[in-house]
Each structure stands twice: as structure tokens, then as C-alpha cells.
Design a protein around this motif. Structure first.
Motif, mmCIF file in Angstrom:
data_model
loop_
_atom_site.group_PDB
_atom_site.id
_atom_site.type_symbol
_atom_site.label_atom_id
_atom_site.label_comp_id
_atom_site.label_asym_id
_atom_site.label_seq_id
_atom_site.Cartn_x
_atom_site.Cartn_y
_atom_site.Cartn_z
ATOM 1 N N SER A 58 0.824 -1.211 0.000
ATOM 2 C CA SER A 58 0.000 0.000 0.000
ATOM 3 C C SER A 58 0.860 1.264 0.000
ATOM 4 C CB SER A 58 -0.931 -0.010 1.213
ATOM 5 O OG SER A 58 -1.721 1.142 1.228
ATOM 6 N N ARG A 59 1.889 1.286 0.830
ATOM 7 C CA ARG A 59 2.788 2.454 0.888
ATOM 8 C C ARG A 59 3.501 2.666 -0.449
ATOM 9 N NH1 ARG A 59 5.879 2.155 6.740
ATOM 10 N NH2 ARG A 59 3.994 2.300 8.008
ATOM 11 N N LEU A 60 4.007 1.587 -1.013
ATOM 12 C CA LEU A 60 4.726 1.702 -2.285
ATOM 13 C C LEU A 60 3.790 2.133 -3.412
ATOM 14 C CD1 LEU A 60 7.071 -1.391 -1.965
ATOM 15 C CD2 LEU A 60 7.810 0.998 -2.146
ATOM 16 N N TYR A 61 2.577 1.595 -3.411
ATOM 17 C CA TYR A 61 1.615 1.972 -4.453
ATOM 18 C C TYR A 61 1.222 3.446 -4.297
ATOM 19 C CZ TYR A 61 -2.193 2.174 -7.690
ATOM 20 O OH TYR A 61 -2.990 2.546 -8.745
ATOM 21 N N SER A 62 0.985 3.880 -3.065
ATOM 22 C CA SER A 62 0.631 5.285 -2.827
ATOM 23 C C SER A 62 1.741 6.215 -3.295
ATOM 24 C CB SER A 62 0.351 5.536 -1.344
ATOM 25 O OG SER A 62 -0.818 4.871 -0.952
ATOM 26 N N SER A 63 2.971 5.834 -3.005
ATOM 27 C CA SER A 63 4.113 6.635 -3.437
ATOM 28 C C SER A 63 4.188 6.694 -4.968
ATOM 29 C CB SER A 63 5.405 6.040 -2.862
ATOM 30 O OG SER A 63 6.530 6.699 -3.404
ATOM 31 N N ALA A 64 4.026 5.554 -5.608
ATOM 32 C CA ALA A 64 4.066 5.504 -7.077
ATOM 33 C C ALA A 64 2.927 6.331 -7.665
ATOM 34 C CB ALA A 64 3.972 4.057 -7.557
ATOM 35 N N ASP A 65 1.730 6.148 -7.122
ATOM 36 C CA ASP A 65 0.557 6.853 -7.615
ATOM 37 C C ASP A 65 0.741 8.369 -7.472
ATOM 38 O OD1 ASP A 65 -2.031 6.549 -8.791
ATOM 39 O OD2 ASP A 65 -2.917 7.142 -6.872
ATOM 40 N N GLN A 66 1.306 8.803 -6.344
ATOM 41 C CA GLN A 66 1.546 10.233 -6.114
ATOM 42 C C GLN A 66 2.540 10.781 -7.139
ATOM 43 O OE1 GLN A 66 -0.074 12.261 -3.680
ATOM 44 N NE2 GLN A 66 0.751 13.714 -5.146
ATOM 45 N N GLN A 67 3.575 10.011 -7.429
ATOM 46 C CA GLN A 67 4.565 10.463 -8.416
ATOM 47 C C GLN A 67 3.949 10.569 -9.804
ATOM 48 O OE1 GLN A 67 8.627 8.731 -8.047
ATOM 49 N NE2 GLN A 67 7.713 7.692 -6.282
ATOM 50 N N LEU A 68 3.056 9.647 -10.140
ATOM 51 C CA LEU A 68 2.377 9.722 -11.433
ATOM 52 C C LEU A 68 1.473 10.948 -11.486
ATOM 53 C CD1 LEU A 68 3.169 6.492 -11.633
ATOM 54 C CD2 LEU A 68 1.519 6.676 -13.457
ATOM 55 N N GLU A 69 0.777 11.203 -10.379
ATOM 56 C CA GLU A 69 -0.071 12.391 -10.315
ATOM 57 C C GLU A 69 0.759 13.662 -10.469
ATOM 58 O OE1 GLU A 69 -2.907 13.487 -6.994
ATOM 59 O OE2 GLU A 69 -3.472 11.394 -7.391
ATOM 60 N N ASP A 70 1.878 13.742 -9.747
ATOM 61 C CA ASP A 70 2.743 14.918 -9.774
ATOM 62 C C ASP A 70 3.410 15.127 -11.134
ATOM 63 O OD1 ASP A 70 2.073 15.228 -7.124
ATOM 64 O OD2 ASP A 70 4.004 14.533 -6.345
ATOM 65 N N ALA A 71 3.589 14.054 -11.889
ATOM 66 C CA ALA A 71 4.302 14.142 -13.167
ATOM 67 C C ALA A 71 3.515 14.929 -14.211
ATOM 68 C CB ALA A 71 4.622 12.748 -13.693
ATOM 69 N N ASN A 72 2.200 14.963 -14.057
ATOM 70 C CA ASN A 72 1.369 15.756 -14.958
ATOM 71 C C ASN A 72 1.678 15.473 -16.429
ATOM 72 O OD1 ASN A 72 -0.664 17.567 -15.410
ATOM 73 N ND2 ASN A 72 0.676 19.348 -15.392
ATOM 74 N N TYR A 73 1.713 14.210 -16.781
ATOM 75 C CA TYR A 73 1.998 13.799 -18.164
ATOM 76 C C TYR A 73 0.721 13.821 -18.991
ATOM 77 C CZ TYR A 73 0.119 9.399 -16.458
ATOM 78 O OH TYR A 73 -0.697 8.451 -15.903
ATOM 79 N N ALA A 74 0.874 13.820 -20.288
ATOM 80 C CA ALA A 74 -0.279 13.808 -21.199
ATOM 81 C C ALA A 74 -0.843 12.395 -21.247
ATOM 82 C CB ALA A 74 0.153 14.264 -22.590
ATOM 83 N N THR A 75 -2.066 12.221 -20.783
ATOM 84 C CA THR A 75 -2.651 10.883 -20.692
ATOM 85 C C THR A 75 -2.906 10.253 -22.055
ATOM 86 O OG1 THR A 75 -4.841 11.862 -20.481
ATOM 87 C CG2 THR A 75 -3.731 11.225 -18.432
ATOM 88 N N GLU A 76 -2.928 11.052 -23.091
ATOM 89 C CA GLU A 76 -3.135 10.486 -24.430
ATOM 90 C C GLU A 76 -1.808 10.053 -25.070
ATOM 91 O OE1 GLU A 76 -2.423 14.788 -24.754
ATOM 92 O OE2 GLU A 76 -3.869 13.653 -23.594
ATOM 93 N N ASN A 77 -0.736 10.140 -24.305
ATOM 94 C CA ASN A 77 0.588 9.808 -24.825
ATOM 95 C C ASN A 77 1.168 8.644 -24.021
ATOM 96 O OD1 ASN A 77 3.406 9.768 -25.307
ATOM 97 N ND2 ASN A 77 3.374 11.923 -25.898
#
Length: 157
Positions: A11-30
């Protein structure tokens, strides 16, 4: 080092990964931006992210959802992680689903490109359904949370 349950560690590792993906602000269509952000995670975070995404999508809507939500771009990594944590039967199921969505056997970027925008035919859905059934039947024999958690516990010792 504190004692932590497999579930809490995952859970901790997934939350950390998920937060980094959120923070990355990448284009979801890419697909390549999403893929690059995931590749930038630590190895434990990446392992947890791809296995949790596999389990969430397959449990929710089967392998059809795994591929149609584009999580299938990570299928090669998922197979690698499953083999690494000794979830060999699950790895075989994911492996055997690949020819259904990728009959040409495309690799790397070409594979990710077709899977990212995949629309399954009824025939493909029917073929993937047999993989769903096999996946569902494995839960008691090959518990991914236990296998992944035990592997990660050894990694952080």
C-alpha cells in the motif's frame, strides 16, 4: 527496521508511485510519457504499480479491461515481475494473453503503440475470457499479495 505487513508495504509503495504519477502531470493520451514516468519509479514502486494495476483491471473487467484501459502496455514488465516473485502460473496466463491482442508479435514501442489504442473485437474478448477464468481460479494457489509482499520484504531487509 520496523515490522510492516505485506499489505501495508504494498500500500505504501503503491501510494508513493501513484503520487509520483499524479505529480508528473503527463499527457494521458501519450503512452510514452506514462511509460517514462513509470520507468522513473524505484524498482519496488514499479513492481507494485504494475502488479496492482494488473490485479485491479483484471479483477474489475478481465483482461479485456487490462488491455483496453492501456495498462496492457506494461504486460512485458508484468510478466517479468510475476516471474521474479515466483508467480509463475499468473505469468503464464498473462503471457498467453499477449498473442490474442498482439497476433503479429510486435515488440517494444510498436507493441505499446497498438495496445495503447486497442479496441478489442468480440472474438478477442471471448478468447481473453478464458484467461480471466484461469486468473480467477489462481487466487488461492498463487496469492499475488503474499508473493509480492514476501519478495519486497526480502528486498528491504
Amino acid at each position: 527496521m520496523e515490522n510492516i505487513s505485506n499489505r501495508a508495504l504494498i500500500s505504501r509503495l503503491y501510494s508513493s508511485a501513484d503520487q509520483q504519477l499524479e505529480d508528473a502531470n503527463y499527457a494521458t493520451e501519450n503512452w510514452s510519457q506514462w511509460y517514462e514516468v513509470v520507468q522513473g519509479l524505484t524498482d519496488p514502486e514499479k513492481m507494485v504499480y504494475v502488479i496492482v494495476k494488473l490485479n485491479q483491471t483484471v479483477t474489475n473487467g478481465g483482461f479485456a479491461e487490462f488491455y483496453e484501459t492501456s495498462v496492457g502496455i506494461f504486460a512485458p514488465e508484468v510478466i517479468h515481475v510475476l516471474n521474479e516473485i515466483k508467480a509463475l502460473e499468473t505469468a503464464e496466463i498473462v503471457s498467453s494473453s499477449l498473442p490474442v491482442v498482439n497476433p503479429a508479435g510486435l515488440l517494444d514501442e510498436a507493441y505499446k503503440e497498438i495496445v495503447f489504442n486497442l479496441k478489442l473485437s468480440e472474438q478477442q474478448r471471448a478468447q481473453l475470457y478464458s484467461h480471466d477464468m484461469r486468473y480467477d481460479q489462481l487466487h488461492d494457489q498463487e496469492n499475488l499479495e503474499d508473493l509480492l509482499g514476501t519478495y519486497l520484504q526480502e528486498l528491504i531487509k
